[in-house]
Scaffold this active site. Structure first.
Site, PDB file in Angstrom:
ATOM      1  N   GLU A  46       0.763  -1.467  -0.189  1.00  0.00           N
ATOM      2  CA  GLU A  46      -0.681  -0.725  -0.370  1.00  0.00           C
ATOM      3  C   GLU A  46       0.831   0.942   0.281  1.00  0.00           C
ATOM      4  OE1 GLU A  46      -3.018   0.069   2.465  1.00  0.00           O
ATOM      5  OE2 GLU A  46      -3.824  -1.468   2.299  1.00  0.00           O
ATOM      6  N   ASP A  57      -5.857   8.788   9.745  1.00  0.00           N
ATOM      7  CA  ASP A  57      -4.320   9.092  10.737  1.00  0.00           C
ATOM      8  C   ASP A  57      -3.840   9.215  11.777  1.00  0.00           C
ATOM      9  OD1 ASP A  57      -4.136   7.787   7.455  1.00  0.00           O
ATOM     10  OD2 ASP A  57      -2.538   9.034   6.650  1.00  0.00           O
TER      11      ASP A  57
END
Length: 260
Positions: A46, A57
């Protein structure tokens, strides 16, 4: 055939996907990081597209994104780096993961076209609403054979999960908790019950569990209740502390107890 679809068609257990931030720790380290992960047995890579406002995040990935942006990384540079990495690593699926804003700035179709040309095999856009996906992005996903992978959380309804399963391709990204990304030592009883509930639904697409995978216990639990695990923050921590990307990738494999 799309490399991600090919992999998922022949392997459905103990999959390991590893996330890293393109342009971290250095602008030109992307190709080396990809090669290190491929060489150490990651099934899916990824590739994170840094963004200035990464709402999903945690601190580790936010910091890596800030450093990458300061290094001068951009979406066109990332796609050029991915194309170089693809020539070196022809078989491992690459998935681009990034927020909607940089993709819209490039233009959605231009992004899908260039990502396909560079050797990307799937796309994750955490802040893309499902209705917008259906109206504007599904046709691009189909046209360029780039599965657009959707995230589900413990709060996602069964109806929405089945809608995703019916209309998306690749795999389903199971977010382990409703919080942001970040390494954890173990999963709670509530998280494991969520894993069991989704496992019992009989979905037709594979499921990979992400957010919180950091050691052999969390990796094993993820693989027990799904088709595999996604690791991000733990690998980025290792990238920041080990002398080379290969050393970081090797240390990650050892930490989760997975043979090459």
């Amino acid at each position: 055939m799309n490399r991600l679809k090919k992999l998922l068609g022949k392997k459905n257990k103990d999959l390991l996907a590893v996330y890293f931030t393109a342009g971290y720790p250095y602008l030109d380290s992307t190709v080396e990081v990809i090669s290190a992960l491929c060489g150490n047995g990651a099934d899916i890579i990824e590739i994170g597209i840094p963004f200035s406002d990464p709402m999903a995040d945690g601190v580790v990935i936010q910091q890596s994104g800030s450093i990458a942006l300061a290094n001068g990384i951009s979406l066109p540079v990332i796609l050029s780096q991915v194309e170089e990495a693809r020539h070196i690593n022809p078989d491992t699926p690459f998935v681009a993961m990034g927020y909607l804003n940089p993709i819209m700035q490039m233009g959605a179709e231009e992004f899908f076209r260039r990502a396909s040309d560079a050797g990307i095999d799937g796309v994750i856009i955490p802040d893309l609403p499902f209705d917008i996906y259906m109206k504007e992005y599904k046709m691009l996903s189909d046209r360029y054979d780039l599965p657009l992978i959707m995230l589900i959380t413990p709060e996602t309804s069964e109806d929405r999960i089945r809608l995703i399963d019916d209309n998306c391709d690749g795999f389903i990204y199971m977010v382990s908790t409703a919080s942001t990304t970040g390494a954890r030592d173990s999963f709670s009883a509530e998280a494991k019950e969520y894993f069991r509930r989704i496992d019992s639904m009989g979905l037709r697409h594979p499921r990979l569990i992400g957010f919180g995978i950091s050691n052999s216990d969390t990796y094993s639990d993820a693989c027990l209740f799904s088709n595999g695990a996604i690791i991000g923050s733990q690998f980025i921590n290792l990238l920041g502390s080990m002398p080379t990307p290969d050393a970081a990738a090797s240390a990650l494999i050892e930490r989760i107890g997975r043979g090459k």
